[in-house]
Design a protein around this motif. Structure first.
Motif, PDB file in Angstrom:
ATOM      1  N   LEU A  53     -16.146   6.134 -12.364  1.00  0.00           N
ATOM      2  CA  LEU A  53     -17.309   6.327 -13.236  1.00  0.00           C
ATOM      3  C   LEU A  53     -17.214   7.608 -14.064  1.00  0.00           C
ATOM      4  N   PRO A  54     -16.915   8.777 -13.470  1.00  0.00           N
ATOM      5  CA  PRO A  54     -16.793   9.980 -14.312  1.00  0.00           C
ATOM      6  C   PRO A  54     -15.706   9.847 -15.374  1.00  0.00           C
ATOM      7  N   TRP A  55     -14.586   9.234 -14.998  1.00  0.00           N
ATOM      8  CA  TRP A  55     -13.519   9.041 -15.987  1.00  0.00           C
ATOM      9  C   TRP A  55     -13.978   8.094 -17.093  1.00  0.00           C
ATOM     10  N   PHE A  56     -14.639   7.031 -16.739  1.00  0.00           N
ATOM     11  CA  PHE A  56     -15.090   6.040 -17.712  1.00  0.00           C
ATOM     12  C   PHE A  56     -16.076   6.645 -18.702  1.00  0.00           C
ATOM     13  N   LEU A  57     -16.963   7.480 -18.222  1.00  0.00           N
ATOM     14  CA  LEU A  57     -17.974   8.076 -19.101  1.00  0.00           C
ATOM     15  C   LEU A  57     -17.354   8.993 -20.148  1.00  0.00           C
ATOM     16  N   ALA A  99       0.831  -1.206   0.000  1.00  0.00           N
ATOM     17  CA  ALA A  99       0.000   0.000   0.000  1.00  0.00           C
ATOM     18  C   ALA A  99       0.861   1.250   0.000  1.00  0.00           C
ATOM     19  N   GLY A 100       1.978   1.201   0.758  1.00  0.00           N
ATOM     20  CA  GLY A 100       2.892   2.340   0.751  1.00  0.00           C
ATOM     21  C   GLY A 100       3.513   2.563  -0.618  1.00  0.00           C
ATOM     22  N   MET A 101       3.866   1.491  -1.309  1.00  0.00           N
ATOM     23  CA  MET A 101       4.420   1.623  -2.660  1.00  0.00           C
ATOM     24  C   MET A 101       3.406   2.235  -3.613  1.00  0.00           C
ATOM     25  N   LEU A 102       2.173   1.783  -3.526  1.00  0.00           N
ATOM     26  CA  LEU A 102       1.131   2.321  -4.412  1.00  0.00           C
ATOM     27  C   LEU A 102       0.829   3.774  -4.085  1.00  0.00           C
ATOM     28  N   LYS A 103       0.925   4.118  -2.811  1.00  0.00           N
ATOM     29  CA  LYS A 103       0.674   5.504  -2.430  1.00  0.00           C
ATOM     30  C   LYS A 103       1.768   6.420  -2.972  1.00  0.00           C
ATOM     31  N   LYS A 104       3.028   5.964  -2.907  1.00  0.00           N
ATOM     32  CA  LYS A 104       4.110   6.767  -3.471  1.00  0.00           C
ATOM     33  C   LYS A 104       3.972   6.907  -4.971  1.00  0.00           C
ATOM     34  N   HIS A 105       3.333   5.943  -5.575  1.00  0.00           N
ATOM     35  CA  HIS A 105       3.204   5.906  -7.035  1.00  0.00           C
ATOM     36  C   HIS A 105       1.949   6.611  -7.528  1.00  0.00           C
ATOM     37  N   ILE A 106       1.293   7.363  -6.633  1.00  0.00           N
ATOM     38  CA  ILE A 106      -0.032   7.899  -6.950  1.00  0.00           C
ATOM     39  C   ILE A 106       0.012   8.898  -8.084  1.00  0.00           C
ATOM     40  N   ASP A 107       1.156   9.607  -8.266  1.00  0.00           N
ATOM     41  CA  ASP A 107       1.219  10.582  -9.352  1.00  0.00           C
ATOM     42  C   ASP A 107       1.600   9.944 -10.672  1.00  0.00           C
ATOM     43  N   GLY A 108       1.946   8.646 -10.642  1.00  0.00           N
ATOM     44  CA  GLY A 108       2.236   7.943 -11.883  1.00  0.00           C
ATOM     45  C   GLY A 108       3.607   8.227 -12.445  1.00  0.00           C
ATOM     46  N   ASP A 109       4.448   9.026 -11.794  1.00  0.00           N
ATOM     47  CA  ASP A 109       5.744   9.411 -12.337  1.00  0.00           C
ATOM     48  C   ASP A 109       6.913   8.806 -11.579  1.00  0.00           C
ATOM     49  N   THR A 110       6.754   8.440 -10.339  1.00  0.00           N
ATOM     50  CA  THR A 110       7.862   7.937  -9.552  1.00  0.00           C
ATOM     51  C   THR A 110       7.430   6.708  -8.775  1.00  0.00           C
ATOM     52  N   ILE A 117      -6.205   2.330  -8.316  1.00  0.00           N
ATOM     53  CA  ILE A 117      -7.102   2.781  -9.387  1.00  0.00           C
ATOM     54  C   ILE A 117      -6.839   4.239  -9.738  1.00  0.00           C
ATOM     55  N   LEU A 118      -6.557   5.069  -8.743  1.00  0.00           N
ATOM     56  CA  LEU A 118      -6.267   6.478  -9.022  1.00  0.00           C
ATOM     57  C   LEU A 118      -4.989   6.609  -9.827  1.00  0.00           C
ATOM     58  N   ASN A 119      -3.996   5.780  -9.535  1.00  0.00           N
ATOM     59  CA  ASN A 119      -2.760   5.824 -10.295  1.00  0.00           C
ATOM     60  C   ASN A 119      -3.002   5.463 -11.755  1.00  0.00           C
ATOM     61  N   CYS A 120      -3.772   4.405 -11.973  1.00  0.00           N
ATOM     62  CA  CYS A 120      -4.021   3.971 -13.354  1.00  0.00           C
ATOM     63  C   CYS A 120      -4.802   5.018 -14.136  1.00  0.00           C
ATOM     64  N   LEU A 121      -5.719   5.691 -13.479  1.00  0.00           N
ATOM     65  CA  LEU A 121      -6.472   6.733 -14.176  1.00  0.00           C
ATOM     66  C   LEU A 121      -5.579   7.895 -14.567  1.00  0.00           C
ATOM     67  N   SER A 122      -4.561   8.174 -13.750  1.00  0.00           N
ATOM     68  CA  SER A 122      -3.689   9.313 -14.039  1.00  0.00           C
ATOM     69  C   SER A 122      -2.695   9.012 -15.146  1.00  0.00           C
ATOM     70  N   ILE A 123      -2.331   7.736 -15.358  1.00  0.00           N
ATOM     71  CA  ILE A 123      -1.310   7.401 -16.364  1.00  0.00           C
ATOM     72  C   ILE A 123      -1.878   6.474 -17.429  1.00  0.00           C
ATOM     73  N   TYR A 124      -3.188   6.504 -17.606  1.00  0.00           N
ATOM     74  CA  TYR A 124      -3.790   5.533 -18.529  1.00  0.00           C
ATOM     75  C   TYR A 124      -3.202   5.649 -19.935  1.00  0.00           C
ATOM     76  N   GLY A 125      -2.942   6.852 -20.388  1.00  0.00           N
ATOM     77  CA  GLY A 125      -2.422   7.029 -21.737  1.00  0.00           C
ATOM     78  C   GLY A 125      -1.034   6.446 -21.919  1.00  0.00           C
ATOM     79  N   ARG A 126      -0.241   6.372 -20.835  1.00  0.00           N
ATOM     80  CA  ARG A 126       1.122   5.860 -20.940  1.00  0.00           C
ATOM     81  C   ARG A 126       1.210   4.366 -20.656  1.00  0.00           C
ATOM     82  N   HIS A 127       0.443   3.892 -19.688  1.00  0.00           N
ATOM     83  CA  HIS A 127       0.508   2.478 -19.295  1.00  0.00           C
ATOM     84  C   HIS A 127      -0.903   1.907 -19.167  1.00  0.00           C
TER      85      HIS A 127
END
Length: 1298
Positions: free
Chosen positions: A534-538, A429-440, A481-491
């Motif tokens: 849901l808002p992102w998916f729509l 969970a700590g790793m995913l939290k650090k990765h929340i911006d999708g860049d590091t 899920i928040l990380n994936c939404l932020s970097i969906y175009g790249r990964h």
């Protein structure tokens, strides 16, 4: 030049610029090179000395040391390399080949290195050629000389210039000699050979020298075997490093793979293929076992460099292109994994060891079965490593670490403890939290493995016993899920893994639905879906791949299938409110594949299940394979004749259900005109089947609801035609079938349209009666299903009744009258009365429509023509309903028909009878409350006749007079009778009736009541209207309980206000005993400091009114020797002028005394002491303590009267003007901020007890009082304050004009 120099060693050379004399042996002076110490070295003598085997070692060592010293001198070195660069090459090599002394050999090597470093490439090449020739010629044997020669060759190769292998003449002989030398028993010579081989192969790889490669190919298998044996036998870490380095190069060059092929090809070419394959497998296995035995000792070395090199070699060996799973299997069987786990355990998380260990373990883990027990043993070693790599962003072995733990969790779930689950999940969970911006933080592979490991943890047996795991999983799934939404175009590939984690985490949270942490987990996931996913998916649907879309749909569907609490229902409502059905058909347009169609329709059916319950979505599931993907095609199918075709019937039922569900949320699947036309076509073509066939009642309900919506839309647009025949058939179907409006959800527009159809009134009346018969808990259950989606409940019906454009109010009145006229059951009548009362409570405006449509007549009929009216329950419910009607109806909506007069007479008859016989009971006091409201409406010119009958009811007057006198006779004991006692409650209600009588009498019979009679105790006239004499009111104020004091003070204020009006219109009739006034004033003065500010204000205003009776010359008769008023004013001035007191008194407690001061200042003869009380210092102190925040209307009024009385000076007026200006700005700013806020006060009349009834009447009485004692709402107070400030400004202008 190189060749000629060798040949002509003793030829004459050009002398250097600085020449030396010949040496003692007579050698030419050109070979005698001077040194900085003043001596010289003869190169020929030196050559002869060091190359002669008979030369003493001491002499050779000394000569070499002197040469080494001279080489450190630039002139000597320059002269040597310029004129005799190759002269010493052969002697030095010969010396090295002949010497046994290690020190001399070391000197020679150092001189060789120095000359190669400072000389040109030819010098270096000649040294390499001569030394390699010495090694190539003859077989190697163990001797010190060969060790020194090999060492020198290794040093030369290590200081390479260009490609030194070009100077090696016989490469093949050198290779064979070196490989054969590995069999020698000396570790020292093997170490030198290994280093030379390593350097040769490295140089060959650098310069791509195929000749060297060919030389080693033939002896490759032997080289491998001997190298591994050397590594296995040696105990020297230096030798191990050389051997490992060589083996690493061999592995990189593919020698391990080619060795197997060479050995096999050398076998008998006539053996069959199976035998060849068996030999190959055996050979590979033997080589692998030899490799495993060879690396065990280095793995246990205390030198971390050796361990790291061995691990790298192992990684190279396992990661070969031609490597096989069998080799990995053998290495694991040989316990190599155990060795690596031990290194990892003792590594102290050193990065180099950690990286190589995990890379090797990752490769070894491919041998699943044999590796599993080793992994279970080493599992505890991996946990601290996980902590280490997790803290380092983009650590290269994060994926391998998580992958190994994942394999252990998946294959050995029993090894996990509760603490392990919590520890691992917290790290992830700590790793995913650090990765929340999708860049590091981590690589895509790491993210994928982290999600998979979390899923494996939540499926393990120990997860439910880990107390914090649910909370950690909540954070991890959200961050993923928040990380994936932020970097969906790249990964985009990570998205499916985060969805899988989200879905499994929600399923895990549903396993224990009563646990708080599990509930929080579910709520968190739902919040993530609602707020982010849901808002992102729509919005991102057009940029997504089909697999991603299916992943989101499956996740949402999995949530809907978990029916454990109301949260999934809320999520379903959010989906539907987002036009989900239209969006779903949009998905089918983008992705027309069959699996997408199946998923969309299944999810739609689940949404219907959640919304309507009881597997309502089953028709959609049954017809999913036949439903089209286009809404227009669906409407076409709906509009055809089914003709007993089961597929058509199934599709039409599903289509109706989809249209119905989507319409509840204003989700339009097609043009309104097309939908209405399809519905009418369906009704017209299938009416026989619907009426006489197997059509379910649910289908009729859905059809009526959907048709009603689109008919209402057609009515609003005025452009959509409709079929009257289809409408007639639909109404007939609703009446013939068991149509139940209460059990279905219906759009409000559809419901309203039904209530606008006169043909539906009879049917709707039946539905309303069903609603009445529902239990109270069901009737009050108001559940909204969307912006416009509702069921027929109290709230919905109240909105319809309050509206003027339907038959809602008419239906209620009609239902009540029908029950009365047809002798309905008491329960039905009571439930109908309760429903009407609840409707009024819910929407007070409904009482207007009920009155306009004859609710009074219905109640009159109930009183006069129904035997149920005499039943206690019915009678009390009737009283509650009447009170609710009169408390909420607008006066203009009450008609002047005879019905209300008849009802009122019945109420008073009951009141008089019960009060005379049994005193004031619950029903009687409720009737008093109703009479108060009737009198209140008369002030607005409504119910005048009814109010007159109340005011002049002699029997009621006598009862009231008797009750008041009895209460007053109690004296001080009256204090104990508060609203909780029968006496106190009846006294309060009678005082309220008296107050509203005072308010009403001048509107009902203006000029016919002389209230002055109530002020004269000597008046013996009989009172013929509802009223209480002034002296009785004073007694009640003085002796009564707090509620009695309050209502009595309002009554006295209203009475004195009316008497003042009579005094102004007919002053000749006004005459009052001064003693009577003194007693009255004494009571009022004593109440000015009462704790209830309302009572104090009322008494203050009463006192002000009395002071205004100029004809009585109050100042002379009453205040001649009265110092009480002066005390009050002095206390007021002191409390306002002293800062510490002003902060406490300014907000409210000064108001009563201010009104007395104002009244005194308005007298024609102002008391002389007023000037000393309001002197300059006092006024200045009051002004200083005022601010824009604590200024009140009463204070402005006081200053206005002081201004007109001449007590204020110009500078004081200027200060006040500035203060008032600041106050205006503050009020305007406050109003702008509060302008958008609406304050709606809803009537709250208790269904049981009289407390709220009394409170409502008191609030109604207070709202009609002067501004000073009205509600302390900010808007009211600000309005009064602005008005007083405006009057003050006008008085200033008038003073200026004067």
């Amino acid at each position: 030049m190189y060749t000629s120099f060798i040949v002509s060693d003793h030829h004459h050379h050009r002398l250097p610029a600085t020449t030396s004399p010949p040496c003692s042996q007579g050698h030419t002076s050109s070979l005698n090179l001077p040194t900085l110490q003043g001596g010289s070295i003869c190169l020929l003598c030196l050559s002869n000395l060091i190359s002669s085997p008979s030369s003493p070692s001491l002499h050779v060592s000394y000569a070499l040391s002197q040469l080494s010293l001279a080489l450190s001198q630039p002139p000597f070195l320059r002269a040597l390399l310029t004129f005799h660069p190759h002269f010493l090459v052969s002697p030095l090599v010969s010396c090295l080949a002949a010497v046994d002394d290690e020190a001399i050999a070391k000197q020679v090597v150092e001189i060789v290195v120095e000359m190669c470093k400072c000389g040109d490439e030819s010098v270096y090449g000649e040294f390499v050629a001569r030394v390699s020739d010495r090694v190539s010629n003859g077989s190697l044997a163990w001797s010190r000389r060969q060790v020194f020669m090999l060492h020198c060759l290794g040093v030369l190769l290590d200081h390479q210039k260009n490609n030194p292998c070009n100077n090696i003449k016989d490469k093949e002989s050198l290779a064979l000699n070196l490989v054969s030398g590995l069999q020698l028993p000396s570790e020292e010579i093997r170490g030198e050979i290994l280093f030379v081989l390593y350097k040769i192969l490295i140089i060959q790889n650098t310069f791509k020298d195929d000749n060297v490669t060919d030389a080693f190919i033939t002896c490759g298998p032997k080289l491998l075997r001997l190298s591994l044996e050397a590594l296995m036998k040696t105990e020297s870490d230096d030798v191990r490093l050389n051997c490992i380095a060589l083996l690493s190069v061999l592995a990189q060059r593919g020698f391990f793979d080619s060795a197997y092929g060479t050995d096999i090809s050398s076998g008998d070419q006539y053996e069959d293929d199976n035998f060849m394959e068996t030999n190959q497998l055996s050979d590979r296995s033997a080589m692998t076992r030899l490799f495993a035995e060879a690396i065990k000792a280095p793995l246990l070395s205390s030198d971390s460099q050796v361990q790291t090199a061995t691990l790298n070699l192992t990684y190279l060996y396992l990661s070969r292109d031609d490597g096989s799973g069998k080799e990995v299997h053998v290495l694991v069987e040989e316990n190599i994994a155990d060795y690596v786990f031990e290194i990892l355990r003792l590594s102290g998380c050193k990065d180099t060891l950690v990286n190589t260990c995990l890379q090797v373990l990752d490769l070894l883990s491919s041998a699943d079965q044999v590796f599993k027990p080793r992994l279970a043993i080493g599992f505890s070693t991996l946990l601290p490593v996980l902590h280490y790599v997790a803290d380092v962003p983009f650590h290269p072995v994060q994926p391998q670490t998580i992958k190994l733990i994942l394999k252990c969790v998946s294959n050995c779930p029993g090894i996990l403890s509760n603490s392990h689950v919590e520890e691992i999940s917290l790290v992830l969970a700590g790793m995913l939290k650090k990765h929340i911006d999708g860049d590091t933080g981590m690589l895509p592979e790491t993210f994928t493995l982290a999600c998979s490991l979390l899923v494996a943890l939540l499926k393990s047996p120990s997860c439910h016993e880990a107390s914090t795991f649910a909370l950690t999983l909540q954070d991890a799934s959200r961050h993923a899920i928040l990380n994936c939404l932020s970097i969906y175009g790249r990964h985009p590939s990570q998205f499916l893994h985060s969805l899988y984690l989200l879905k499994e985490a929600y399923a895990y949270g549903c396993e224990r639905n009563t646990n708080t942490s599990y509930m929080e987990l579910r709520n968190c996931i739902l919040e993530v879906c609602k707020t982010h996913l849901l808002p992102w998916f729509l919005t991102a649907i057009s940029d997504m791949e089909e697999d991603m879309v299916l992943g989101v749909l499956e996740s949402f569907h999995a949530i809907l299938l978990q029916d454990i609490d109301t949260k999934p229902k809320d999520f379903a409502y959010i989906l539907l409110s987002s036009s989900w059905f239209s969006f779903s058909f949009g998905c089918l347009g983008l992705f027309p594949a069959e699996r997408m169609k199946w998923r969309v329709h299944l999810m739609s059916s689940s949404l219907v299940d959640v919304l309507l319950g009881n597997d309502s979505g089953q028709p959609i599931r049954d017809a999913a394979s036949h439903l089209p993907s286009d809404p227009i095609e669906m409407l076409y199918i709906l509009g055809v004749k089914s003709s007993h075709n089961l597929d058509s019937l199934s599709c039409q039922s599903a289509i109706l259900l989809i249209l119905y569900t989507s319409s509840l949320y204003d989700d339009r699947l097609a043009d309104d005109k097309l939908v209405l036309a399809s519905l009418e076509q369906y009704i017209l073509l299938n009416n026989i089947e619907l009426l006489y066939g197997a059509a379910k009642s649910e289908t009729i309900e859905i059809l009526v609801n959907v048709y009603g919506l689109y008919r209402s839309l057609a009515k609003m647009s005025y452009q959509i035609p409709y079929s009257p025949e289809a409408e007639r058939i639909l109404f007939h179907l609703a009446s013939e079938k068991d149509w139940d409006l209460l059990s279905s959800r219906i759009h409000f527009k559809s419901l309203k349209w039904l209530f606008q159809q006169e043909k539906m009134c009879k049917l709707l009346s039946t539905q309303i009666l069903k609603l009445c018969r529902c239990s109270t808990s069901v009737a009050n259950h108001i559940l909204l299903h969307g912006k416009n989606s509702q069921s027929l409940d109290v709230l919905t019906l109240a909105e319809l009744v309050a509206s003027e454009d339907n038959f809602g109010a008419t239906l209620l009145v009609y239902l009540l009258r029908e029950l009365v006229e047809e002798g309905g059951q008491e329960d039905d009548i009571i439930s109908t009365l309760n429903l009407i009362a609840e409707i009024i409570d819910t929407c007070p405006g409904a009482s207007d429509q009920l009155c306009l449509h004859g609710i009074g007549i219905a109640i009159e009929n109930l009183y006069y023509y129904s035997r149920n009216a005499s039943f206690p329950n019915t009678y009390m419910n009737m009283l509650k309903l009447i009170f609710r009607i009169f408390s909420s109806v607008r006066s203009k909506s009450i008609s002047e028909d005879e019905s209300w007069l008849a009802v009122t007479m019945k109420l008073m008859d009951y009141l008089i009878a019960t009060a005379t016989a049994d005193g004031w009971n619950h029903e009687g006091l409720m009737i008093i409350g109703i009479l108060c409201l009737i009198l209140h409406h008369s002030t607005n010119q409504a119910l005048l006749g009814v109010s007159k009958s109340i005011l002049l009811c002699s029997a009621l007057v006598q009862i009231i007079t008797k009750t008041i006198r009895e209460a007053c006779s109690k004296g001080p004991a009256l204090t104990d009778h508060d609203e909780g006692t029968n006496v106190g409650a009846s006294l309060i209600f009678l005082l309220l009736l008296n107050y509203f009588s005072f308010k009403s009498m001048h509107a009902v019979v203006p000029g016919n009541f002389y209230l002055l009679d109530l002020l004269d105790t000597n008046n013996v006239k009989e009172i013929y209207f509802i009223s209480i004499p002034c002296h009785d009111l004073c007694r009640l104020i003085y002796f009564g309980s707090p509620p009695v004091k309050l209502v009595a003070s309002y009554c006295l204020l209203e009475l004195l206000t009316r008497i003042s009006e009579e005094e102004r219109t007919e002053p000749e009739k006004f005459n009052c005993n001064s003693c009577y006034l003194k007693s009255l004033i004494a009571v009022l003065e004593g109440m000015l400091h009462y704790s209830d500010i309302r009572v104090a204000m009322n008494c203050s205003l009463c006192l002000s009114i009395i002071l205004g009776w100029q004809k009585q010359d109050i100042s002379a008769q009453v205040f001649g020797r009265n110092n009480w008023c002066r005390f009050i004013i002095e206390e007021l001035v002191m409390s306002l002028a002293v800062p510490c007191l002003a902060s406490k008194t300014l907000p409210i407690h000064h108001k009563p005394a201010v009104h007395v001061a104002v009244a005194l200042l308005k007298l024609q003869n102002i008391p002389q002491w007023m000037s000393s009380v309001f002197d300059d210092s006092s006024i200045l102190g009051i002004v200083k303590n005022l601010s824009a925040s604590n200024l009140s209307p009463e204070m402005v009024l006081l200053f206005r009267v002081l201004l007109t009385s001449g007590y204020l000076k110009a500078d004081q007026v200027a200060v006040l003007n500035r203060l008032f200006q600041e106050c205006r700005k503050r009020i305007y700013s406050q109003n702008s901020q509060d302008s958008k806020e609406e304050h709606t006060e809803k009537l709250n009349i208790a269904s049981e007890g009289l407390g709220n009834v009394c409170e409502f009447l008191i609030n109604l009485m207070s709202s009609q009082s002067p501004a000073g004692i009205r509600s302390q709402e900010v808007q009211v107070r600000n309005k009064d304050l602005l008005e007083e400030i405006e009057l003050f400004s006008k008085d200033i202008m008038e003073e200026d004009v004067a």
